[in-house]
Design a protein around this motif. Structure first.
Motif, PDB file in Angstrom:
ATOM      1  N   ILE A  13       0.835  -1.208   0.000  1.00  0.00           N
ATOM      2  CA  ILE A  13       0.000   0.000   0.000  1.00  0.00           C
ATOM      3  C   ILE A  13       0.868   1.256   0.000  1.00  0.00           C
ATOM      4  O   ILE A  13       0.599   2.211  -0.735  1.00  0.00           O
ATOM      5  CB  ILE A  13      -0.972  -0.020   1.200  1.00  0.00           C
ATOM      6  CG1 ILE A  13      -2.033  -1.101   0.982  1.00  0.00           C
ATOM      7  CG2 ILE A  13      -1.618   1.343   1.408  1.00  0.00           C
ATOM      8  CD1 ILE A  13      -2.841  -1.445   2.219  1.00  0.00           C
ATOM      9  N   ILE A  14       1.924   1.239   0.791  1.00  0.00           N
ATOM     10  CA  ILE A  14       2.848   2.381   0.808  1.00  0.00           C
ATOM     11  C   ILE A  14       3.464   2.571  -0.582  1.00  0.00           C
ATOM     12  O   ILE A  14       3.548   3.696  -1.087  1.00  0.00           O
ATOM     13  CB  ILE A  14       3.948   2.190   1.881  1.00  0.00           C
ATOM     14  CG1 ILE A  14       3.343   2.282   3.278  1.00  0.00           C
ATOM     15  CG2 ILE A  14       5.070   3.213   1.698  1.00  0.00           C
ATOM     16  CD1 ILE A  14       4.290   1.849   4.395  1.00  0.00           C
ATOM     17  N   THR A  15       3.875   1.474  -1.217  1.00  0.00           N
ATOM     18  CA  THR A  15       4.499   1.535  -2.538  1.00  0.00           C
ATOM     19  C   THR A  15       3.560   2.151  -3.574  1.00  0.00           C
ATOM     20  O   THR A  15       3.950   3.060  -4.320  1.00  0.00           O
ATOM     21  CB  THR A  15       4.941   0.120  -2.986  1.00  0.00           C
ATOM     22  OG1 THR A  15       5.855  -0.397  -2.024  1.00  0.00           O
ATOM     23  CG2 THR A  15       5.589   0.142  -4.356  1.00  0.00           C
ATOM     24  N   VAL A  16       2.332   1.662  -3.600  1.00  0.00           N
ATOM     25  CA  VAL A  16       1.356   2.189  -4.571  1.00  0.00           C
ATOM     26  C   VAL A  16       1.064   3.659  -4.289  1.00  0.00           C
ATOM     27  O   VAL A  16       1.005   4.483  -5.221  1.00  0.00           O
ATOM     28  CB  VAL A  16       0.057   1.354  -4.542  1.00  0.00           C
ATOM     29  CG1 VAL A  16      -1.046   2.022  -5.337  1.00  0.00           C
ATOM     30  CG2 VAL A  16       0.323  -0.047  -5.078  1.00  0.00           C
ATOM     31  N   THR A  17       0.903   4.017  -3.023  1.00  0.00           N
ATOM     32  CA  THR A  17       0.625   5.406  -2.645  1.00  0.00           C
ATOM     33  C   THR A  17       1.756   6.333  -3.068  1.00  0.00           C
ATOM     34  O   THR A  17       1.512   7.408  -3.640  1.00  0.00           O
ATOM     35  CB  THR A  17       0.394   5.514  -1.119  1.00  0.00           C
ATOM     36  OG1 THR A  17      -0.672   4.626  -0.746  1.00  0.00           O
ATOM     37  CG2 THR A  17       0.056   6.924  -0.704  1.00  0.00           C
ATOM     38  N   VAL A  18       2.984   5.925  -2.823  1.00  0.00           N
ATOM     39  CA  VAL A  18       4.152   6.731  -3.200  1.00  0.00           C
ATOM     40  C   VAL A  18       4.218   6.898  -4.713  1.00  0.00           C
ATOM     41  O   VAL A  18       4.495   7.998  -5.218  1.00  0.00           O
ATOM     42  CB  VAL A  18       5.454   6.106  -2.637  1.00  0.00           C
ATOM     43  CG1 VAL A  18       6.686   6.714  -3.279  1.00  0.00           C
ATOM     44  CG2 VAL A  18       5.508   6.251  -1.130  1.00  0.00           C
ATOM     45  N   ARG A  19       3.945   5.839  -5.449  1.00  0.00           N
ATOM     46  CA  ARG A  19       3.965   5.914  -6.914  1.00  0.00           C
ATOM     47  C   ARG A  19       2.912   6.891  -7.433  1.00  0.00           C
ATOM     48  O   ARG A  19       3.197   7.737  -8.280  1.00  0.00           O
ATOM     49  CB  ARG A  19       3.718   4.533  -7.524  1.00  0.00           C
ATOM     50  CG  ARG A  19       4.878   3.586  -7.379  1.00  0.00           C
ATOM     51  CD  ARG A  19       4.505   2.227  -7.924  1.00  0.00           C
ATOM     52  NE  ARG A  19       5.632   1.308  -7.863  1.00  0.00           N
ATOM     53  CZ  ARG A  19       5.608   0.078  -8.355  1.00  0.00           C
ATOM     54  NH1 ARG A  19       4.520  -0.378  -8.951  1.00  0.00           N
ATOM     55  NH2 ARG A  19       6.659  -0.695  -8.263  1.00  0.00           N
ATOM     56  N   ILE A  20       1.694   6.765  -6.935  1.00  0.00           N
ATOM     57  CA  ILE A  20       0.606   7.640  -7.391  1.00  0.00           C
ATOM     58  C   ILE A  20       0.928   9.100  -7.090  1.00  0.00           C
ATOM     59  O   ILE A  20       0.754   9.975  -7.947  1.00  0.00           O
ATOM     60  CB  ILE A  20      -0.739   7.216  -6.744  1.00  0.00           C
ATOM     61  CG1 ILE A  20      -1.199   5.872  -7.337  1.00  0.00           C
ATOM     62  CG2 ILE A  20      -1.808   8.291  -6.950  1.00  0.00           C
ATOM     63  CD1 ILE A  20      -2.366   5.235  -6.600  1.00  0.00           C
ATOM     64  N   LYS A  21       1.411   9.379  -5.884  1.00  0.00           N
ATOM     65  CA  LYS A  21       1.744  10.761  -5.515  1.00  0.00           C
ATOM     66  C   LYS A  21       2.825  11.331  -6.422  1.00  0.00           C
ATOM     67  O   LYS A  21       2.757  12.497  -6.815  1.00  0.00           O
ATOM     68  CB  LYS A  21       2.190  10.832  -4.046  1.00  0.00           C
ATOM     69  CG  LYS A  21       1.042  10.706  -3.069  1.00  0.00           C
ATOM     70  CD  LYS A  21       1.525  10.814  -1.638  1.00  0.00           C
ATOM     71  CE  LYS A  21       0.365  10.690  -0.669  1.00  0.00           C
ATOM     72  NZ  LYS A  21       0.796  10.755   0.730  1.00  0.00           N
ATOM     73  N   ASN A  22       3.819  10.512  -6.748  1.00  0.00           N
ATOM     74  CA  ASN A  22       4.905  11.006  -7.602  1.00  0.00           C
ATOM     75  C   ASN A  22       4.474  11.208  -9.039  1.00  0.00           C
ATOM     76  O   ASN A  22       4.969  12.115  -9.708  1.00  0.00           O
ATOM     77  CB  ASN A  22       6.119  10.080  -7.499  1.00  0.00           C
ATOM     78  CG  ASN A  22       6.948  10.372  -6.272  1.00  0.00           C
ATOM     79  OD1 ASN A  22       7.759  11.283  -6.275  1.00  0.00           O
ATOM     80  ND2 ASN A  22       6.711   9.625  -5.200  1.00  0.00           N
ATOM     81  N   VAL A  23       3.555  10.407  -9.532  1.00  0.00           N
ATOM     82  CA  VAL A  23       3.016  10.622 -10.877  1.00  0.00           C
ATOM     83  C   VAL A  23       2.190  11.909 -10.884  1.00  0.00           C
ATOM     84  O   VAL A  23       2.326  12.741 -11.786  1.00  0.00           O
ATOM     85  CB  VAL A  23       2.173   9.409 -11.349  1.00  0.00           C
ATOM     86  CG1 VAL A  23       1.373   9.757 -12.604  1.00  0.00           C
ATOM     87  CG2 VAL A  23       3.076   8.202 -11.609  1.00  0.00           C
ATOM     88  N   LYS A  24       1.356  12.091  -9.871  1.00  0.00           N
ATOM     89  CA  LYS A  24       0.517  13.294  -9.797  1.00  0.00           C
ATOM     90  C   LYS A  24       1.352  14.562  -9.681  1.00  0.00           C
ATOM     91  O   LYS A  24       0.989  15.605 -10.222  1.00  0.00           O
ATOM     92  CB  LYS A  24      -0.442  13.207  -8.607  1.00  0.00           C
ATOM     93  CG  LYS A  24      -1.621  12.293  -8.856  1.00  0.00           C
ATOM     94  CD  LYS A  24      -2.582  12.311  -7.684  1.00  0.00           C
ATOM     95  CE  LYS A  24      -3.793  11.451  -7.964  1.00  0.00           C
ATOM     96  NZ  LYS A  24      -4.735  11.439  -6.832  1.00  0.00           N
ATOM     97  N   LYS A  25       2.492  14.477  -8.978  1.00  0.00           N
ATOM     98  CA  LYS A  25       3.375  15.639  -8.818  1.00  0.00           C
ATOM     99  C   LYS A  25       4.242  15.868 -10.058  1.00  0.00           C
ATOM    100  O   LYS A  25       4.974  16.850 -10.128  1.00  0.00           O
ATOM    101  CB  LYS A  25       4.287  15.451  -7.596  1.00  0.00           C
ATOM    102  CG  LYS A  25       3.570  15.529  -6.268  1.00  0.00           C
ATOM    103  CD  LYS A  25       4.556  15.320  -5.131  1.00  0.00           C
ATOM    104  CE  LYS A  25       3.875  15.342  -3.785  1.00  0.00           C
ATOM    105  NZ  LYS A  25       4.822  15.064  -2.685  1.00  0.00           N
ATOM    106  N   GLY A  26       4.191  14.946 -11.010  1.00  0.00           N
ATOM    107  CA  GLY A  26       4.975  15.092 -12.234  1.00  0.00           C
ATOM    108  C   GLY A  26       6.429  14.684 -12.079  1.00  0.00           C
ATOM    109  O   GLY A  26       7.252  14.975 -12.945  1.00  0.00           O
ATOM    110  N   LYS A  27       6.764  13.992 -10.990  1.00  0.00           N
ATOM    111  CA  LYS A  27       8.149  13.569 -10.772  1.00  0.00           C
ATOM    112  C   LYS A  27       8.504  12.313 -11.564  1.00  0.00           C
ATOM    113  O   LYS A  27       9.672  11.958 -11.672  1.00  0.00           O
ATOM    114  CB  LYS A  27       8.393  13.331  -9.281  1.00  0.00           C
ATOM    115  CG  LYS A  27       8.320  14.602  -8.456  1.00  0.00           C
ATOM    116  CD  LYS A  27       8.659  14.343  -7.016  1.00  0.00           C
ATOM    117  CE  LYS A  27       8.628  15.635  -6.214  1.00  0.00           C
ATOM    118  NZ  LYS A  27       9.007  15.425  -4.826  1.00  0.00           N
ATOM    119  N   MET A  28       7.471  11.669 -12.107  1.00  0.00           N
ATOM    120  CA  MET A  28       7.690  10.506 -12.962  1.00  0.00           C
ATOM    121  C   MET A  28       6.468  10.335 -13.864  1.00  0.00           C
ATOM    122  O   MET A  28       5.396  10.843 -13.562  1.00  0.00           O
ATOM    123  CB  MET A  28       7.949   9.243 -12.134  1.00  0.00           C
ATOM    124  CG  MET A  28       6.851   8.870 -11.177  1.00  0.00           C
ATOM    125  SD  MET A  28       7.249   7.474 -10.092  1.00  0.00           S
ATOM    126  CE  MET A  28       7.466   6.164 -11.244  1.00  0.00           C
TER     127      MET A  28
END
Length: 129
Positions: A13-28
């Motif tokens: 859950i932490i992994t998926v949350t971190v990924r989604i946040k970074n995509v939304k922030k445009g970092k990836m």
């Protein structure tokens, strides 16, 4: 064993949350996930992904040895306490890896877990002999 399964879900859950946040922030880019290559990943994405993958390495030997103890109806206080120490070491390993990631601390927690698994397997073999 339930606590190890719980750790896997927590890290997932932490992994998926971190990924989604970074995509939304445009970092990836979302495109990164097609082949899991291309972008330079933020450190936290890399750490959480690697830690999630770690949950399917050494813990597999834990699941197997625990299942053998249960299915063969073998009772061992030593194995029980060793299993508890193993689970604690895996939680520590995950926290260290995902947070401050001190390699020496992570290695110590990994090695404790490794010794626990080895001890459980030796214990099983001795009791079965």
């Amino acid at each position: 064993m339930f606590m190890m399964v719980l750790l896997t879900f927590i890290v997932g859950i932490i992994t998926v949350t971190v990924r989604i946040k970074n995509v939304k922030k445009g970092k990836m880019s979302r495109k990164y996930f097609r082949l899991m290559q291309g972008d330079d990943l933020p450190d936290l994405v890399t750490k959480t992904t690697r830690n999630f993958n770690n949950q399917f390495e050494l813990p597999v030997l834990f699941y197997v040895v625990c299942t053998l103890f249960i299915s063969l109806n073998i009772r061992s206080e030593f194995a029980l306490y060793t299993a508890i120490v193993f689970v604690i070491s895996r939680y520590l390993h995950a926290v260290i890896h995902i947070s401050y990631n001190n390699v020496m601390h992570r290695m110590i927690s990994f090695f404790i877990g490794f010794i626990c698994i080895l001890a459980m397997w030796v214990n099983l073999l001795i009791i079965q002999s």
